[in-house]
Each structure stands twice: as structure tokens, then as C-alpha cells.
Design a protein around this motif. Sequence first.
Motif, short mmCIF file in Angstrom:
data_model
loop_
_atom_site.label_atom_id
_atom_site.label_comp_id
_atom_site.label_asym_id
_atom_site.label_seq_id
_atom_site.Cartn_x
_atom_site.Cartn_y
_atom_site.Cartn_z
N ILE A 115 8.97 12.93 2.64
CA ILE A 115 8.43 11.65 3.06
C ILE A 115 9.28 10.53 2.47
N SER A 116 9.46 9.46 3.22
CA SER A 116 10.21 8.31 2.75
C SER A 116 9.67 7.04 3.41
N ARG A 117 10.08 5.89 2.88
CA ARG A 117 9.67 4.63 3.49
C ARG A 117 10.77 3.60 3.30
N ASP A 118 10.79 2.62 4.18
CA ASP A 118 11.72 1.51 4.10
C ASP A 118 10.90 0.25 4.28
N ASN A 119 10.56 -0.39 3.17
CA ASN A 119 9.68 -1.55 3.23
C ASN A 119 10.33 -2.74 3.92
N ALA A 120 11.66 -2.82 3.85
CA ALA A 120 12.36 -3.91 4.53
C ALA A 120 12.22 -3.81 6.04
N LYS A 121 12.05 -2.59 6.56
CA LYS A 121 11.89 -2.35 7.99
C LYS A 121 10.46 -2.05 8.39
N ASN A 139 -1.19 7.04 8.06
CA ASN A 139 -2.37 6.44 7.46
C ASN A 139 -2.00 5.50 6.33
N GLN A 140 -2.70 4.38 6.26
CA GLN A 140 -2.57 3.45 5.14
C GLN A 140 -3.53 3.86 4.04
N ALA A 141 -3.05 4.01 2.81
CA ALA A 141 -3.90 4.35 1.70
C ALA A 141 -4.74 3.15 1.29
N ARG A 142 -5.76 3.41 0.47
CA ARG A 142 -6.66 2.34 0.05
C ARG A 142 -6.07 1.47 -1.06
N ASP A 143 -5.02 1.97 -1.72
CA ASP A 143 -4.43 1.22 -2.82
C ASP A 143 -2.92 1.38 -2.80
N SER A 144 -2.27 1.00 -3.89
CA SER A 144 -0.81 1.00 -3.95
C SER A 144 -0.21 2.35 -4.29
N TYR A 145 -1.02 3.30 -4.78
CA TYR A 145 -0.49 4.54 -5.32
C TYR A 145 -0.89 5.80 -4.58
N GLY A 146 -1.99 5.77 -3.86
CA GLY A 146 -2.42 6.96 -3.15
C GLY A 146 -2.73 8.08 -4.13
N TYR A 173 0.80 -1.21 0.00
CA TYR A 173 0.00 0.00 0.00
C TYR A 173 0.84 1.27 0.00
N ALA A 174 0.28 2.28 -0.64
CA ALA A 174 0.78 3.63 -0.44
C ALA A 174 0.53 4.04 1.01
N MET A 175 1.30 5.00 1.50
CA MET A 175 1.17 5.48 2.87
C MET A 175 1.10 6.99 2.88
N ASN A 176 0.49 7.52 3.94
CA ASN A 176 0.27 8.96 4.03
C ASN A 176 0.58 9.50 5.42
N TRP A 177 0.84 10.80 5.45
CA TRP A 177 0.80 11.57 6.69
C TRP A 177 -0.31 12.62 6.56
N PHE A 178 -1.15 12.68 7.58
CA PHE A 178 -2.15 13.72 7.74
C PHE A 178 -1.86 14.47 9.03
N ARG A 179 -2.45 15.65 9.17
CA ARG A 179 -2.33 16.38 10.43
C ARG A 179 -3.62 17.11 10.74
N GLN A 180 -3.82 17.37 12.02
CA GLN A 180 -5.00 18.10 12.46
C GLN A 180 -4.61 19.05 13.58
N ALA A 181 -4.84 20.33 13.36
CA ALA A 181 -4.59 21.35 14.35
C ALA A 181 -5.88 21.68 15.09
N PRO A 182 -5.79 22.20 16.31
CA PRO A 182 -7.00 22.56 17.06
C PRO A 182 -7.89 23.52 16.27
N PHE A 233 -4.37 16.61 4.47
CA PHE A 233 -3.31 15.80 3.89
C PHE A 233 -1.99 16.57 3.93
N VAL A 234 -0.92 15.89 4.30
CA VAL A 234 0.41 16.49 4.37
C VAL A 234 1.33 15.93 3.29
N ALA A 235 1.45 14.61 3.24
CA ALA A 235 2.36 13.97 2.30
C ALA A 235 1.94 12.52 2.09
#
Length: 124
Positions: free
Chosen positions: A70-76, A97-104, A32-41, A47-49
Motif C-alpha cells: 500500500i502507498s499514498r501520494d498526498n500531493a496527488k 476507505n477513509q480511517a477515523r483518525d490519522s493513524y488507523g 487521515y489514514a487510509m485503508n483498503w478492504f475487500r469483500q468476496a461473495p 481489512f486488507v491494508a
Amino acid sequence: QVQLVESGGGLVQAGGSLRLSCAASGCTFSNYAMNWFRQAPGKEREFVAGITWNGRRTYYADSVKGRFTISRDNAKNTMSLQMNSLKPEDTAVYYCNQARDSYGGSSGAPSDNWGQGTQVTVSS
């Protein structure tokens, strides 16, 4: 499903840097693609990245382009967000967040699988 745990949040001065990490457990992280989101008060979650399953394409909100990476290490089974030149307006709870598919995509295509969040506070 993959379980997600964020870490690395904290207090930093404006102009400083911080690195967030998301650790995943389970056998499907690399699918899966992966995401970062944020929420301020008082603000809506945004969506961030995002990053595709193989890490070869990334997406960023206009507000963080040139400052966040943003980066990822699938081996880890990990994903990271390097945040530089931080501004007070970056203050928020940041969620993995985990995306719904492989590409986001440019909006993340988020699933309902979220981490617990980590607080980032940028002081002026």
C-alpha cells in the motif's frame, strides 16, 4: 467529506499482478489514514491494508503480507495497492476507505466514508 473513487480492477491470472488506485477529492485527504478492504461473495468484509496519514507506517492482513504493498501520494490525493502473486482467493470487490483518525491500525479504524468498489477477479 472526502469523496473516494477506486479504479484499476480487472481480470488477471493467478500469479499475476494488478495495481488499484483510489482518487480522493476534497481538502482533508492528508489528515487521515487510509485503508483498503475487500469483500468476496458469501464472505464478510475484511481489512486488507492500511497506511497512516504521512505514509510512514503500513498495516497488512496476514493473508496478503509479502504480496501486497500500500502507498499514498498526498500531493496527488491518491492511494494505491500494488498486488503481486495474486491468488484465486484474492477475488473480491476492493474498497477504498477513509480511517477515523490519522493513524488507523491493524484493523483499519474505518469510518463510514467508502468508495464504490472495484472488482478484482483472479483466474486459476
